[in-house]
Design a protein around this motif. Structure first.
Motif, short mmCIF file in Angstrom:
data_model
loop_
_atom_site.label_atom_id
_atom_site.label_comp_id
_atom_site.label_asym_id
_atom_site.label_seq_id
_atom_site.Cartn_x
_atom_site.Cartn_y
_atom_site.Cartn_z
N LEU A 44 1.17 -1.27 0.08
CA LEU A 44 -0.08 0.11 -0.58
C LEU A 44 0.81 1.23 -0.16
O LEU A 44 0.38 1.95 -0.82
CB LEU A 44 -0.87 -0.05 1.12
N VAL A 45 1.62 1.69 1.36
CA VAL A 45 2.38 2.72 0.71
C VAL A 45 3.59 2.50 0.22
O VAL A 45 3.55 3.84 -0.89
CB VAL A 45 3.54 1.97 2.09
N SER A 46 3.62 1.37 -0.64
CA SER A 46 4.54 2.28 -2.43
C SER A 46 3.82 2.09 -3.46
O SER A 46 4.44 3.08 -4.02
CB SER A 46 4.99 0.31 -2.60
N THR A 47 2.61 1.63 -3.53
CA THR A 47 1.41 2.01 -4.78
C THR A 47 1.22 3.54 -4.31
O THR A 47 1.01 4.01 -5.54
CB THR A 47 0.34 0.86 -4.44
N TYR A 48 0.51 3.46 -3.34
CA TYR A 48 -0.51 5.14 -2.74
C TYR A 48 1.18 6.21 -2.61
O TYR A 48 0.13 7.30 -2.09
CB TYR A 48 -1.40 4.42 -2.21
N ARG A 49 1.93 5.53 -1.88
CA ARG A 49 2.94 6.59 -0.97
C ARG A 49 1.80 8.01 -0.45
O ARG A 49 2.14 8.77 -0.50
CB ARG A 49 3.40 7.48 -2.81
N PRO A 50 1.30 7.09 0.80
CA PRO A 50 0.65 8.58 1.72
C PRO A 50 1.79 8.98 2.31
O PRO A 50 2.86 8.47 2.97
CB PRO A 50 0.17 7.47 2.39
N SER A 51 1.59 10.56 3.09
CA SER A 51 2.28 11.09 3.60
C SER A 51 2.06 10.17 5.29
O SER A 51 3.10 10.90 6.06
CB SER A 51 2.21 12.26 4.06
N HIS A 52 0.89 10.70 5.50
CA HIS A 52 0.31 9.61 6.74
C HIS A 52 -0.48 8.80 7.12
O HIS A 52 -1.01 8.29 5.90
CB HIS A 52 -0.65 10.62 7.35
N LEU A 53 -0.02 7.67 7.99
CA LEU A 53 -1.09 6.57 7.91
C LEU A 53 -1.46 6.05 8.93
O LEU A 53 -0.22 6.40 10.56
CB LEU A 53 0.13 5.31 7.64
N VAL A 54 -2.60 5.74 9.76
CA VAL A 54 -3.37 5.57 10.56
C VAL A 54 -3.89 3.96 10.82
O VAL A 54 -4.41 3.73 9.31
CB VAL A 54 -4.25 6.26 11.67
N ALA A 55 -3.20 3.40 11.23
CA ALA A 55 -3.97 1.59 11.59
C ALA A 55 -5.04 1.61 12.75
O ALA A 55 -5.04 2.01 14.07
CB ALA A 55 -2.78 0.75 11.69
N CYS A 56 -6.71 1.92 12.39
CA CYS A 56 -7.28 2.32 12.77
C CYS A 56 -7.73 0.50 13.68
O CYS A 56 -7.65 -0.28 13.14
CB CYS A 56 -9.19 3.01 11.64
N TRP A 57 -7.98 0.79 14.60
CA TRP A 57 -8.76 -0.46 15.90
C TRP A 57 -10.01 -0.31 15.90
O TRP A 57 -10.50 0.34 16.61
CB TRP A 57 -7.00 -0.59 16.86
N ASP A 58 -10.29 -2.11 15.97
CA ASP A 58 -11.56 -1.99 17.19
C ASP A 58 -11.55 -1.99 18.41
O ASP A 58 -10.98 -3.58 18.56
CB ASP A 58 -12.27 -3.41 16.38
N ASP A 59 -11.43 -0.67 19.12
CA ASP A 59 -11.65 -0.91 20.41
C ASP A 59 -13.10 -1.86 20.57
O ASP A 59 -12.46 -2.66 21.93
CB ASP A 59 -11.64 0.08 20.53
N ASP A 60 -13.71 -1.86 19.79
CA ASP A 60 -15.05 -2.83 20.41
C ASP A 60 -15.92 -3.18 18.68
O ASP A 60 -16.41 -2.07 18.61
CB ASP A 60 -16.18 -1.65 21.46
N TRP A 61 -15.52 -4.12 18.29
CA TRP A 61 -16.45 -5.18 17.46
C TRP A 61 -17.57 -4.82 17.53
O TRP A 61 -17.78 -5.22 16.05
CB TRP A 61 -15.16 -6.16 16.87
N ARG A 62 -17.93 -5.09 18.61
CA ARG A 62 -20.03 -5.10 18.12
C ARG A 62 -20.67 -4.13 19.69
O ARG A 62 -20.98 -4.83 21.04
CB ARG A 62 -19.50 -6.43 18.47
#
Length: 307
Positions: A46-64
């Motif tokens: 993803l980084v190599s293809t789309y070259r984002p300057s910023h990246l966040v791994a968004c997380w399920d603190d509560d999936w339900r």
């Protein structure tokens, strides 16, 4: 480099990695690391293809989240492994994947990739908030169609859709959502509400499928317009009208479940991607050796260096 924020639907991606890389990939102590290795390689691509300057791994603190279950009790019921009173229910996750999630988090921390979640909310809600408040173009990486509601050409918010695999990524814009479903991204949540989604335990309006839902939205604009037309007895066949009216109790609550939250009070440390300094490189190398991730770690470190 042009600034662009990339938001990862993390669970969607590490599940894909787990099932896409053989579980024979293991650390020296025998712990499976196929999901870790696959997840790192996904980010590298993803980084190599789309070259984002910023990246966040968004997380399920509560999936339900309980507030969604209170509205639609069947919400994700089939994925519950254990009900937890007063806390997030335990999701059905294969044991060989569950043991890898802490290693994934450790690897992301080592690489300087920010992990962001929110109490009582899913990653979708974190993505919705960050995409809505971003001061730069946004790429959302997911295999979840629900996030199509966030696509917005006017703000340059796109979805990089992974459902067909990492070698067949699809970038969705306003035009491609319309081409796929016959609705605008701004109508997609209403479309999903009408259609339902068995994978999330959302029943939809009985008897209304994708084609009918798209046609109703094309004619009446949104759910409010559809309900008003049904109640007035105009703009649709008698059969469709009866289905909409029968579905009114569901339609009174389902939109709140389907719509992603866009206004969470999130605190996000600077998510800019940077090459690793000497200390971080040493930590990354040590982690890679401990978990037999040397090649995958080398690839992602090189990708960060190339930004």
């Amino acid at each position: 480099m042009t600034e662009r924020l990339m938001l990862l639907d993390s669970a969607s991606l590490y599940f894909r990695a787990f099932y896409g890389v053989p579980d024979t990939v293991r650390a020296p102590d025998g712990t499976p690391v196929n999901a870790v290795r696959g997840f790192l390689d996904i980010i590298t691509r993803l980084v190599s293809t789309y070259r984002p300057s910023h990246l966040v791994a968004c997380w399920d603190d509560d999936w339900r989240p309980q507030w969604r279950v209170d509205l639609i009790p069947t919400y994700k019921t089939h994925r519950v492994a254990e009900v937890v009173a007063g806390g997030p229910d335990v999701e059905v996750v294969p044991d060989p994947l569950e043991v890898q999630v802490p290693v994934i988090r450790e690897a992301l921390d080592t690489l300087g990739i920010r992990i962001v979640g929110a109490p009582a909310h899913e990653a979708d809600d974190v993505i919705g908030t960050l995409a809505t408040t971003a001061a730069m173009p946004v790429d959302i990486v997911t295999g979840d169609r629900d996030l199509f509601q966030l696509v917005d050409d006017g703000r340059d918010v796109r979805v990089v859709y992974t459902a067909r695999g990492m070698s067949n990524l699809e970038v969705l814009t306003d035009a491609s959502v319309v081409a796929k479903y016959g609705v605008l991204p701004s109508q997609y949540a209403d479309y999903a509400t009408l259609r339902g989604d068995s994978s999330d335990g959302l029943p939809g309006v009985a008897g209304i499928g994708e084609k009918t839902a798209a046609g109703l939205l094309a004619t009446h604009g949104d759910l409010e317009g559809i309900i008003a037309a049904a109640q007035a007895g105009e703009g649709m066949s008698a059969g469709v009208r009866s289905k909409v009216l029968a579905g009114l109790p569901y339609l009174a609550v389902a939109p709140q479940v389907v719509a992603v939250v866009r206004d969470l009070p999130l605190e996000v440390p600077d998510p800019r991607l940077r090459p690793l300094d000497d200390s971080a490189r040493a930590d990354a190398a040590a982690l890679a050796e401990r978990w037999a991730l040397t090649s995958a770690m080398t690839r992602i470190v090189d990708a960060l260096d190339a930004l």
